[in-house]
Motif scaffolding. Structure first.
Motif, PDB file in Angstrom:
ATOM      1  N   ARG B 465       0.942  -1.209  -0.099  1.00  0.00           N
ATOM      2  CA  ARG B 465      -0.001  -0.136  -0.156  1.00  0.00           C
ATOM      3  C   ARG B 465       0.830   1.118   0.069  1.00  0.00           C
ATOM      4  O   ARG B 465       1.984   1.104   0.853  1.00  0.00           O
ATOM      5  CB  ARG B 465      -1.020  -0.047   1.256  1.00  0.00           C
ATOM      6  CG  ARG B 465      -2.054  -0.766   1.269  1.00  0.00           C
ATOM      7  CD  ARG B 465      -3.014  -0.805   2.174  1.00  0.00           C
ATOM      8  NE  ARG B 465      -4.181  -1.648   1.992  1.00  0.00           N
ATOM      9  CZ  ARG B 465      -5.132  -1.496   1.182  1.00  0.00           C
ATOM     10  NH1 ARG B 465      -4.943  -0.357   0.532  1.00  0.00           N
ATOM     11  NH2 ARG B 465      -6.224  -2.399   1.030  1.00  0.00           N
ATOM     12  N   GLY B 466       0.477   2.101  -0.653  1.00  0.00           N
ATOM     13  CA  GLY B 466       1.085   3.528  -0.738  1.00  0.00           C
ATOM     14  C   GLY B 466       0.477   4.547  -1.737  1.00  0.00           C
ATOM     15  O   GLY B 466      -0.834   4.551  -1.674  1.00  0.00           O
ATOM     16  N   GLU B 467       1.065   5.356  -1.926  1.00  0.00           N
ATOM     17  CA  GLU B 467       0.543   6.681  -2.748  1.00  0.00           C
ATOM     18  C   GLU B 467       0.967   6.723  -4.092  1.00  0.00           C
ATOM     19  O   GLU B 467       2.083   6.501  -4.452  1.00  0.00           O
ATOM     20  CB  GLU B 467       0.392   8.071  -1.943  1.00  0.00           C
ATOM     21  CG  GLU B 467      -0.304   8.123  -0.740  1.00  0.00           C
ATOM     22  CD  GLU B 467      -0.525   9.576  -0.389  1.00  0.00           C
ATOM     23  OE1 GLU B 467       0.458  10.290  -0.837  1.00  0.00           O
ATOM     24  OE2 GLU B 467      -1.380   9.866   0.485  1.00  0.00           O
ATOM     25  N   ALA B 468       0.176   7.431  -5.068  1.00  0.00           N
ATOM     26  CA  ALA B 468       0.594   7.572  -6.290  1.00  0.00           C
ATOM     27  C   ALA B 468      -0.241   8.593  -6.838  1.00  0.00           C
ATOM     28  O   ALA B 468      -0.962   9.319  -6.336  1.00  0.00           O
ATOM     29  CB  ALA B 468       0.196   6.425  -7.320  1.00  0.00           C
ATOM     30  N   GLU B 469       0.252   9.268  -7.808  1.00  0.00           N
ATOM     31  CA  GLU B 469      -0.100  10.461  -8.519  1.00  0.00           C
ATOM     32  C   GLU B 469      -0.700  10.230  -9.985  1.00  0.00           C
ATOM     33  O   GLU B 469      -0.117   9.616 -10.703  1.00  0.00           O
ATOM     34  CB  GLU B 469       0.899  11.542  -8.409  1.00  0.00           C
ATOM     35  CG  GLU B 469       0.278  12.848  -8.555  1.00  0.00           C
ATOM     36  CD  GLU B 469       1.541  14.069  -8.215  1.00  0.00           C
ATOM     37  OE1 GLU B 469       1.429  14.279  -7.258  1.00  0.00           O
ATOM     38  OE2 GLU B 469       1.899  14.468  -9.316  1.00  0.00           O
ATOM     39  N   LEU B 470      -2.037  10.656 -10.032  1.00  0.00           N
ATOM     40  CA  LEU B 470      -2.867  10.267 -11.300  1.00  0.00           C
ATOM     41  C   LEU B 470      -2.771  11.726 -11.807  1.00  0.00           C
ATOM     42  O   LEU B 470      -3.443  12.741 -11.428  1.00  0.00           O
ATOM     43  CB  LEU B 470      -4.241   9.809 -10.815  1.00  0.00           C
ATOM     44  CG  LEU B 470      -5.041   9.452 -12.173  1.00  0.00           C
ATOM     45  CD1 LEU B 470      -4.616   8.068 -12.615  1.00  0.00           C
ATOM     46  CD2 LEU B 470      -6.502   8.914 -11.605  1.00  0.00           C
ATOM     47  N   MET B 471      -2.491  11.639 -13.208  1.00  0.00           N
ATOM     48  CA  MET B 471      -2.616  12.715 -13.900  1.00  0.00           C
ATOM     49  C   MET B 471      -4.169  13.094 -14.386  1.00  0.00           C
ATOM     50  O   MET B 471      -4.804  12.165 -14.997  1.00  0.00           O
ATOM     51  CB  MET B 471      -1.658  12.902 -15.265  1.00  0.00           C
ATOM     52  CG  MET B 471      -0.049  12.487 -14.785  1.00  0.00           C
ATOM     53  SD  MET B 471       0.257  13.955 -13.469  1.00  0.00           S
ATOM     54  CE  MET B 471       0.677  15.297 -14.540  1.00  0.00           C
ATOM     55  N   MET B 472      -4.628  14.209 -13.922  1.00  0.00           N
ATOM     56  CA  MET B 472      -6.013  14.337 -14.272  1.00  0.00           C
ATOM     57  C   MET B 472      -6.236  14.445 -15.633  1.00  0.00           C
ATOM     58  O   MET B 472      -5.540  15.036 -16.331  1.00  0.00           O
ATOM     59  CB  MET B 472      -6.364  15.903 -13.622  1.00  0.00           C
ATOM     60  CG  MET B 472      -6.028  15.991 -12.199  1.00  0.00           C
ATOM     61  SD  MET B 472      -7.184  14.843 -11.120  1.00  0.00           S
ATOM     62  CE  MET B 472      -8.663  15.802 -11.086  1.00  0.00           C
ATOM     63  N   ALA B 473      -7.346  13.898 -16.074  1.00  0.00           N
ATOM     64  CA  ALA B 473      -7.687  14.191 -17.667  1.00  0.00           C
ATOM     65  C   ALA B 473      -8.834  14.868 -17.734  1.00  0.00           C
ATOM     66  O   ALA B 473      -9.850  14.792 -17.190  1.00  0.00           O
ATOM     67  CB  ALA B 473      -7.834  12.447 -18.206  1.00  0.00           C
ATOM     68  N   ASP B 474      -8.976  15.598 -18.764  1.00  0.00           N
ATOM     69  CA  ASP B 474     -10.159  16.570 -19.195  1.00  0.00           C
ATOM     70  C   ASP B 474     -10.993  15.497 -19.742  1.00  0.00           C
ATOM     71  O   ASP B 474     -10.834  14.707 -20.636  1.00  0.00           O
ATOM     72  CB  ASP B 474      -9.524  17.462 -20.316  1.00  0.00           C
ATOM     73  CG  ASP B 474     -10.924  18.463 -20.576  1.00  0.00           C
ATOM     74  OD1 ASP B 474     -11.446  18.221 -21.553  1.00  0.00           O
ATOM     75  OD2 ASP B 474     -11.313  19.458 -19.693  1.00  0.00           O
ATOM     76  N   ALA B 475     -12.323  15.683 -19.219  1.00  0.00           N
ATOM     77  CA  ALA B 475     -13.546  14.792 -19.582  1.00  0.00           C
ATOM     78  C   ALA B 475     -13.353  14.767 -21.199  1.00  0.00           C
ATOM     79  O   ALA B 475     -13.881  13.990 -21.737  1.00  0.00           O
ATOM     80  CB  ALA B 475     -14.635  15.030 -18.785  1.00  0.00           C
ATOM     81  N   ALA B 476     -13.395  15.984 -21.824  1.00  0.00           N
ATOM     82  CA  ALA B 476     -13.933  15.945 -23.231  1.00  0.00           C
ATOM     83  C   ALA B 476     -12.627  15.793 -24.227  1.00  0.00           C
ATOM     84  O   ALA B 476     -12.692  14.643 -24.971  1.00  0.00           O
ATOM     85  CB  ALA B 476     -14.337  17.354 -23.366  1.00  0.00           C
TER      86      ALA B 476
END
Lengths: 247, 767
Positions: B465-476
């Motif tokens: 278990r740990g943390e990661a960073e998810l790059m936000m994606a534009d819905a469109a």
């Protein structure tokens, strides 16, 4: 003189008020033949309603014997109360009609349905019920409910109920007590006319001397009863009292 | 005063009626105060914590270890403006408190609104001096205590000494509307309880009022103006309400205290939002609110409209209005897109159903009475119709209470079943073995892989278990926008039966095979909903110093956990990744667990390893769950008991007014047992009839909670399920209430009855 329908002797009844025993009736005797009528007189609290309740088995006597319509009830046999209650219930269902001062009808049923219910409980055909209402002059009101007719009309309906069951004995407790003079006379006329026509016996509790005078016999409880003092209100009312109230 | 004594003499004759009225006020106040007290406390707690930590940052150790007092000293010596923040769980589940150091916070001055959070009295609600907070801990190893070092906004990463870095400070994942929605649901439950108790209160008061009308008329004849009588009635009610509301509020607060533990756990477990020891709701507002409710409910009839025409018109159209409210509510519940219209829809449906139920029962009874050939049956149905109308208020209250119990019970049971499934998913293995601090999991993994008995009869997997960073994606456009979002990372390998039995909400073709080959990731329901992600989309996931670009293979249910989570094949973890927690999940099969433990101790060269028995964890979780829903269960059961008791009282009182007529049946020759049988049939058909009418309402309410309120409030939906055994239980309960009324009535039949003075409703002669 007809055959004896009712014989009572040694009848006694009292009520407990706290620790005190209040006697109401003592050593009472009476006889009534078929087709005869009797007026019970006496002031309030003299035991008229109590006697009527004893005579239809709604209350049990402390002592005494009641022979009615071939059935024998002994007040001293307290252990046999349950069996006696069943016998009394059968008698009330088929042989004894009771009319109170008011509230003789089920409020949620029409006048005709009330008469039908009473007739069917007595084992009678309900086809003639409307005819009974018509004979009493309220045939047009058959579908009305008790709160939609006058007090006199309600009492006529109560009489129709009683006669529709074709009883051997009618016990009427102040049947005209809540009516005006004119209406009371009309209702009383109907009662005596139909009683004579039908040939049943009648015991009528009343304060009205004129009404009492129309009966063949009179029994003045003011002279017979043990206590002229007013009984507790719950006991002196013209109530269809519970069968085991004296227990 | 003489007039008041004359009016109050009614209650001298009917002390039980006064007692019933007083109990109704006390219990209604208790239930409502209990819920509102809890929700108030929780709201205040949410508010304080949000204000205190809004937009804050903290200093953490680069090596992943927790910060300690020594770190605080190091940082302050290095000139960094940090302030210690010590969260401690108070004993006896009284909520968490926060210890702060006001002196250390002085360098925060001028830092804006955030500084105001601890610029307030340190009275333990929830802030207190850090020394006092430290005194509440059981020692350095107290796991319930958590030290954080908050940092002023102007501090930059470059200003930190080596071995430290900046991190966002939050009390947990961003719960969004979740906590507020949970409280909104509780509010709605409180309002429903208040509505039911108000109905009961009104029914008891109206009964007394009806019986007193003769006295009012007599006083009027004696020259007392009606307005004087009304004033005294208001005074009487105000006195009674004042006497009963205050103990009711006290009991409500006591109830809130008793249930607070379960409630706190509910917030903690469902939303990761701790319940802080907060300011308590004021007595005055509770007392005044309930006083107003009691006065309005009981005395609204005294308010005379300027024109009675609209009132009469509405009364005449009651049936049509009720039907319209019902249909409008049903339609609104289907199409509403936010919570408020759904609650309005629920109110409309309840109003409609409440108005229609007595009409329906009475109408059906009249129809049956007309069709019945037997006069005694006709009497039974006619009498049933009268009772349905005359006992409308307590019957409807019972109907609402039954519907509420049915819905809440179904919801809780569905949630329990779903929670159990979630536990089964997360606790699939029999044992967890924690990888010791500082140890490498590799030798342990190799040792497990080398056990042929385990391979043949058991299962195991490494869980990281740990943390990661998810790059936000534009819905469109699905193009990357702004900074990445922190998500929880769950990495597992090897992929075996412990994992592949997970239920998936949506999945690509053969997802587990692709996952085992490291060709994709899986995401939880919350992450998918919030980021509007679907299976097949490719995500950029930064783990430690490496960015992985992988498609979403499946979405797994997460049952309301608000944190976003990514499931990754542990084989893809970069070497630089620092796990937050690492364990081995093991189903030993035919291999003895003691052998496994000793083998792992040997390869890790440690004397002990921490082994967790998942069965015990499951038992603990079940206990926590039970406590969590203690509040809703207690509320609904108390309301049901109250409604049942009210119907019992009202039924008994009303039957007593009809006793003369029931005794006529005995005069007409029915035996005692037959008359008692009629009483039983009447009372039981009445209570079972209302229970049957409560069933569709309860099922509809369940549907609204599951398919409308839950998705709108929580963003996730439970499966809809109905539980016929509950129906049987509720009908059984209704049968019991009916039998109790009949038993009381039979007792009443043994008592003398006076001839009714009239054929009016006062003497029970209505039809």
């Amino acid at each position: 003189m007809g055959q004896a329908l009712l014989r009572v002797h040694g009848l006694a009844k009292g009520f407990r008020s706290g620790s005190e025993q209040i006697p109401v009736l003592a050593d009472l005797a009476l006889t009534l033949n078929q087709g005869e009528s009797m007026a019970l007189m006496g002031r309030s609290g003299s035991g008229k309603s109590t006697l009527l309740n004893l005579l239809c088995g709604l209350e049990h006597p402390d002592a005494g014997v009641i022979d009615i319509d071939g059935q024998h009830f002994d007040g001293s046999q307290a252990h046999d109360r349950r069996a006696q209650s069943r016998c009394w219930a059968d008698l009330r269902r088929q042989r004894i009609g009771v009319v109170f001062q008011d509230a003789n009808l089920m409020p949620a049923m029409s006048l005709l349905d009330n008469v039908r219910l009473r007739a069917r409980l007595a084992g009678q055909d309900d086809l003639g019920c409307l005819a009974w209402l018509e004979r009493l002059g309220i045939g047009a009101l058959a579908d009305r409910f008790p709160d939609q007719v006058s007090g006199g009309q309600r009492q006529r309906a109560a009489l129709a109920m009683v006669f529709a069951m074709q009883p051997a004995l009618i016990l009427a407790d102040e049947p005209t007590g809540s009516l005006d003079r004119h209406t009371a006379d009309d209702v009383a006329d109907e009662l005596f006319r139909l009683q004579a026509e039908h040939g049943c016996a009648l015991i009528l509790a009343t304060h009205d001397a004129e009404l009492a005078a129309r009966c063949g016999q009179r029994l003045d409880l003011a002279h017979l009863s043990c206590s002229a003092a007013p009984s507790p209100s719950s006991m002196s009312s013209t109530s269809p009292a519970p069968a085991d109230r004296s227990q | 005063m003489t007039l008041f004594a004359a009016l109050f003499s009614h209650y001298r004759r009917h002390p039980l009626q006064l007692l019933a009225l007083a109990i109704m006020i006390v219990v209604a106040t208790m239930l409502w105060t209990g819920v509102s007290h809890l929700t108030h406390q929780a709201r205040a707690s949410f508010g304080q914590s949000e204000q205190a930590v809004a937009e804050r940052r903290q200093v953490v150790r680069s090596d992943g270890q927790s910060v300690a007092v020594a770190d605080f000293v190091t940082l302050r010596r290095a000139g960094v403006c940090v302030m210690p923040w010590l969260e401690v769980q108070r004993p006896d589940a009284q909520g968490r408190v926060v210890g702060v150091d006001g002196l250390a916070a002085s360098c925060f001055a001028g830092a804006g609104e955030a500084a105001q959070a601890w610029n307030q009295p340190l009275n333990g609600k929830p802030f207190l001096d850090i020394r006092d907070a430290a005194a509440l801990t059981t020692g350095p190893d107290d796991r319930s205590a958590e030290l954080t070092l908050l940092v002023a906004e102007q501090v930059t990463e470059a200003a930190l000494p080596e071995g430290y870095r900046l991190s966002r400070f939050s009390l947990g994942p961003d719960t969004g509307e979740l906590g507020e929605s949970f409280l909104l649901n509780l509010d709605a439950l409180g309002v429903l309880v208040l509505l039911i108790t108000a109905l009961l209160l009104r029914s008891v008061y109206q009964l007394g009022l009806a019986q007193r009308r003769d006295s009012f008329a007599l006083l009027h004849r004696f020259g007392v103006p009606p307005v004087s009588v009304n004033r005294l009635l208001v005074l009487e009610m105000a006195l009674l309400a004042g006497l009963c509301v205050i103990p009711g509020v006290a009991l409500g607060r006591l109830l809130a205290g008793l249930l607070g533990s379960g409630f706190g756990q509910a917030l903690d477990n469902l939303f990761d939002a701790p319940l802080y020891a907060g300011q308590e709701a004021s007595w005055l507002s509770s007392v005044l609110t309930m006083m107003a409710v009691v006065m309005v409910v009981c005395l609204i009839d005294l308010i005379r409209p300027v024109s009675r025409a609209p009132v009469m018109l509405l009364a005449g159209q009651r049936q049509s209005l009720a039907l319209a409210a019902l249909l409008l509510g049903l339609a609104l519940a289907m199409v509403a897109s936010s919570l408020v219209p759904v609650f309005i829809a629920v109110a409309l449906v309840f109003v409609g159903a409440g108005l229609l139920a007595p009409i329906l029962m009475s109408g059906l009874a009249q129809r049956l009475a007309r069709a019945a050939p037997d006069p005694l049956k006709r009497w039974h149905f006619a009498e049933f119709g009268v009772l349905a109308r005359r006992l409308a208020l307590p019957l409807v209250a019972l109907q609402f209470a039954l519907a509420m119990v049915l819905a809440v019970q179904a919801l809780v049971t569905v949630f329990e079943a779903t929670f159990d499934e979630w536990l089964s998913q997360r606790l699939a293995a029999d044992f967890f073995v924690e990888v010791p601090a500082g140890a490498d999991s590799g030798p342990g993994v190799d040792w497990l892989a080398a056990q042929p008995v385990l391979a043949a009869s058991g299962d195991w997997q490494r869980v990281v278990r740990g943390e990661a960073e998810l790059m936000m994606a534009d819905a469109a456009s699905h193009s990357e926008t702004g900074p990445g979002q922190r998500v929880d990372l769950l990495a597992v390998a090897p992929v075996g039966r412990l994992l592949t039995q997970w239920r998936l909400q949506a999945a690509a073709d053969q997802p587990w095979q692709a996952f085992a080959r490291g060709e994709g990731i899986m995401i939880n329901e919350q992450l998918a909903r919030r980021q509007e992600l679907a299976v097949g989309e490719t995500l950029n996931l930064t783990v430690a110093d490496e960015t992985l670009s992988l498609p979403v293979l499946a979405i797994y249910p997460d049952y309301g956990r608000p944190a976003g989570e990514v499931l990754l094949n542990a084989g893809l973890l970069p070497a630089a990744f620092q796990p937050g927690f690492e364990s081995l999940s093991i189903n030993p099969g035919d291999l003895d667990m003691a052998t496994v433990v000793s083998g792992l101790q040997r390869v890790w060269q440690v004397e002990t390893v921490t082994v967790r028995n998942n069965e015990r964890i499951r038992e603990l979780a079940d206990t926590v769950f039970d406590q969590t829903f203690l509040l809703t269960r207690a509320m609904t059961v108390l309301t049901l008991i109250l409604a049942a008791a009210a119907l019992l009282i009202m039924g008994w009182v009303f039957f007593s007014t009809r006793v003369w007529y029931y005794r006529l049946l005995a005069v007409w020759g029915l035996r005692d047992r037959e008359v008692a049988g009629q009483m039983v049939r009447l009372a039981v058909s009445l209570t079972i009839g209302i229970a049957v009418l409560a069933l569709p309402l309860g099922i509809w309410l369940t549907w609204v909670l599951v398919h409308r309120i839950n998705p709108l409030a929580f963003g996730w939906s439970l499966p809809m399920a109905v539980y016929p055994e509950f129906w049987v239980e509720l009908i059984g309960l209704s049968l019991l209430i009916g039998l109790s009324i009949a038993a009381l009535m039979r007792r009443q039949l043994q008592q003398p009855a006076t001839i009714p003075a009239s054929a009016g409703s006062l003497s029970g002669g209505d039809r």
